[in-house]
Every structure is written in C-alpha cells, then in structure tokens.
Design a protein around this motif. Structure first.
Motif, PDB file in Angstrom:
ATOM      1  N   GLU A 141     -11.125  88.214  80.758  1.00 35.88           N
ATOM      2  CA  GLU A 141     -11.606  89.310  79.912  1.00 35.88           C
ATOM      3  C   GLU A 141     -12.381  90.273  80.809  1.00 35.88           C
ATOM      4  OE1 GLU A 141     -13.945  91.789  77.856  1.00 35.88           O
ATOM      5  OE2 GLU A 141     -15.019  89.997  78.475  1.00 35.88           O
ATOM      6  N   VAL A 186      -7.366  90.443  76.807  1.00 37.44           N
ATOM      7  CA  VAL A 186      -7.487  89.677  78.041  1.00 37.44           C
ATOM      8  C   VAL A 186      -6.299  89.991  78.960  1.00 37.44           C
ATOM      9  CG1 VAL A 186      -8.820  87.837  76.983  1.00 37.44           C
ATOM     10  CG2 VAL A 186      -6.320  87.707  76.993  1.00 37.44           C
ATOM     11  N   THR A 222     -15.134  87.522  82.705  1.00 35.88           N
ATOM     12  CA  THR A 222     -15.187  86.150  82.203  1.00 35.88           C
ATOM     13  C   THR A 222     -13.797  85.544  82.090  1.00 35.88           C
ATOM     14  OG1 THR A 222     -17.130  86.758  80.904  1.00 35.88           O
ATOM     15  CG2 THR A 222     -16.053  84.687  80.343  1.00 35.88           C
ATOM     16  N   SER A 274     -11.290  83.598  80.198  1.00 36.03           N
ATOM     17  CA  SER A 274     -11.135  83.242  78.784  1.00 36.03           C
ATOM     18  C   SER A 274     -10.211  82.042  78.591  1.00 36.03           C
ATOM     19  CB  SER A 274     -10.596  84.442  77.994  1.00 36.03           C
ATOM     20  OG  SER A 274      -9.327  84.833  78.481  1.00 36.03           O
TER      21      SER A 274
END
Length: 316
Positions: A174, A184, A210, A212
């Motif tokens: 993400e 994403v 991040t 995911s």
C-alpha cells in the motif's frame, strides 16, 4: 565482500535501481543475498548516518511560552498593566499581569501536551526490521539499517527504507503515502525500462509504505533523507509557512475588538471632559478598567486548548 569502498553517492552505471536486475543492484551496493557483515554495516552506518528523517529543531520552551503573549488582546492587558503601574495602583497591576500570565501558561501547557502526543506517534512509527547479516536473520532498530542491508518483508510490516526487491512472494504494498493511490500494488523482481514514476516502479518498495499481503526480500538502496519520503520531507521543510484560516480570522477578530475598545475609551474620555467633572486619575483608572473588562483575555488560551485537545484526540 569486495575491497572497494562503498559510496552511497555514486550512481549505478547501468541506470537507476528499478532499471537494473537484482544482481546488478547487489553488485552496485556491494552486498550479497547473505547480507552484510556486522563490521561493514557499522562502517556504513558511520558514513550514511542513522536511517531516520532529520527532525527540525524546535523552539525552546521559554520562547514558546512568550509566543502566547503575541496577541493584540494581550497587548491591551499589558498596556493597562503599565498604565496602572505608572499611576501607582500596584494591586491592579498585579491582577492584570496575573490574568495575562495564567492564560499564557494554560496555552503553553496544552501546546506542550499536543507536542508530546505528536512525538509519541513518531516513536510508535519507528519500529524494528528483520535483516539478514552474515546469512543470519536478525531483528534490529530501523535506525541502524544501511544501504546494502538485506531486509525480510512480511505482511503488516512498515517498510523501513527504499529497497530493490530480490524476492517477492505474492507481495502487495500500500503506497498511498507516496503516490496517493488507494489501491494496493503488486510487486515483482523483474527489471523495468524507461523513466517511470514512483507508482510504476513495481520492483521497488519505499520507506513509509506498508506491506498489505505476501512477503519478500529486498536490498536497501537508500536510507534516511535519501529515500523518496526523505525527499518529500526536505521539500516540505522549504515551503513557506502560512497562517491557517482560523488563526487569520482570530487575528481579524482581535484587531476589531481592539479598535472598538479604543473607540469606546476615546468617546468616554471626551464625554467625561465635556459633561462630567471627574478627576483625571479617577477617569484614567475607569477607562483602564473598562478596557480590561472588554478584553476576552481567555480567547487565545481557549483557542490553544481546543486545537491541542484536537491533536491529542487524533494521536489517541
């Protein structure tokens, strides 16, 4: 490891990291799939510095406290305190100064609490990362990551540095913090060609984003201020600061109240001289009392309290 000294400022000869194969990137950063050894990692850490965004030096506490007196309404109170002191009414002077100081103290305390809340958020985001060094998996603070480190990524991890992927297993990241895209991005390890924006560099992962889903392994190509997030941080540091609409409106309100107070005092002064025989000292003290009573001295403190409570609520 090669004997050639690593230099983070030397660009890769075969293009940018996403344009190279994983093997070429490893060669450029003078690393290998088994990771750096501890001595080399320590040497690079000394050269590149910690993997953290530079923090702007804050104002000292006493200066932030004095800033709460920088308000036109507080100026009215301070002027009233000076006049009562000149007239010898020390009790009135102390009361007026006490009101100004207490309001500034309340605002300062709330502002300090808000800054502590923001600092706790920064501490929460600076976590640990799993690296491979000398072929062994280790967990280290993200601040100790250096270019050439091999990082193991798992679902839920916050990516600690800019990396070129050398392994990707259904890896999805993400990246809204950088690209603004809410969806994403699927990642892979193949090299890419051409000049591509960040969102299309699908063999790279970037600091602050991040994981995911899935997992992977990447080699660090940039840390700290040299990351894409660091570049944004530097650009933001160079932006001229502007007052928010709320503070602009509060300034206008304060100036309007100040103008009304001056007009009232002038009108009453002229009226008293023309139609009333009031001793000058008593007249001035009455006008000062009127000015102090007309000042909403709690307004600046209330605004600071409301804003700081909002910051603390967002932090929670």
């Amino acid at each position: 490891m090669t004997e050639k000294k690593y230099s983070p400022n030397v660009p890769p000869s075969g293009g940018l990291a996403y344009q190279q194969t994983a093997e070429q990137v490893l060669t450029h950063v003078q690393s290998q799939a088994s990771g750096l050894d501890r001595a080399e990692a320590q040497a690079r850490l000394q050269k590149t510095g910690p993997n953290a965004l530079p923090e702007k030096k804050g104002k000292p506490a006493w200066l932030r406290f004095l800033a709460h007196f920088n308000d036109v309404l507080i100026y009215v109170l301070l002027a009233a305190a000076v006049l009562t002191a000149v007239m010898g009414h020390w009790v009135d002077t102390l009361v007026i100064l006490g009101v100004a100081v207490i309001n500034a103290l309340i605002g300062h305390i709330q502002e300090s609490n808000a800054e502590k809340s923001l600092k706790s958020i920064r501490n929460m985001l600076s976590s640990e990362a799993r690296v491979i060094r000398n072929g062994n998996h280790e967990t280290i603070p993200t601040t100790e990551i250096v270019p050439g480190d091999i990082i193991v990524l798992r679902a839920g991890d916050r990516i600690p540095a800019d990396m070129r992927l050398i392994e990707a297993h259904n890896l999805r990241v993400e990246e809204a913090i950088l690209t603004g895209e809410s969806t994403v991005v699927d990642k892979h390890t193949n090299s890419l060609s051409g000049e591509l924006p960040l969102g299309d560099r699908t063999n790279m992962v970037f600091s602050g984003t991040t994981v995911s889903a899935g997992g992977g392994v990447g080699v660090v190509t940039a840390t700290g201020k040299d990351t894409e997030l660091g570049h944004i941080n530097q650009m933001m540091a160079g932006i001229e600061k502007h007052r928010t609409p709320l503070l602009v409106q509060m300034d206008k309100l304060g100036k309007a109240i100040f103008a009304i107070i001056l007009a009232m005092m002038a009108a009453l002064f002229v009226f008293s001289l023309m139609f009333r025989e009031i001793p000058m000292g008593e007249l001035l003290l009455s006008l000062i009392s009127l000015a102090v009573a007309s000042v909403p001295e709690g307004l600046p403190a209330i605004i600071s309290i409301i804003l700081s409570l909002g910051v603390q609520a967002m932090a929670r």
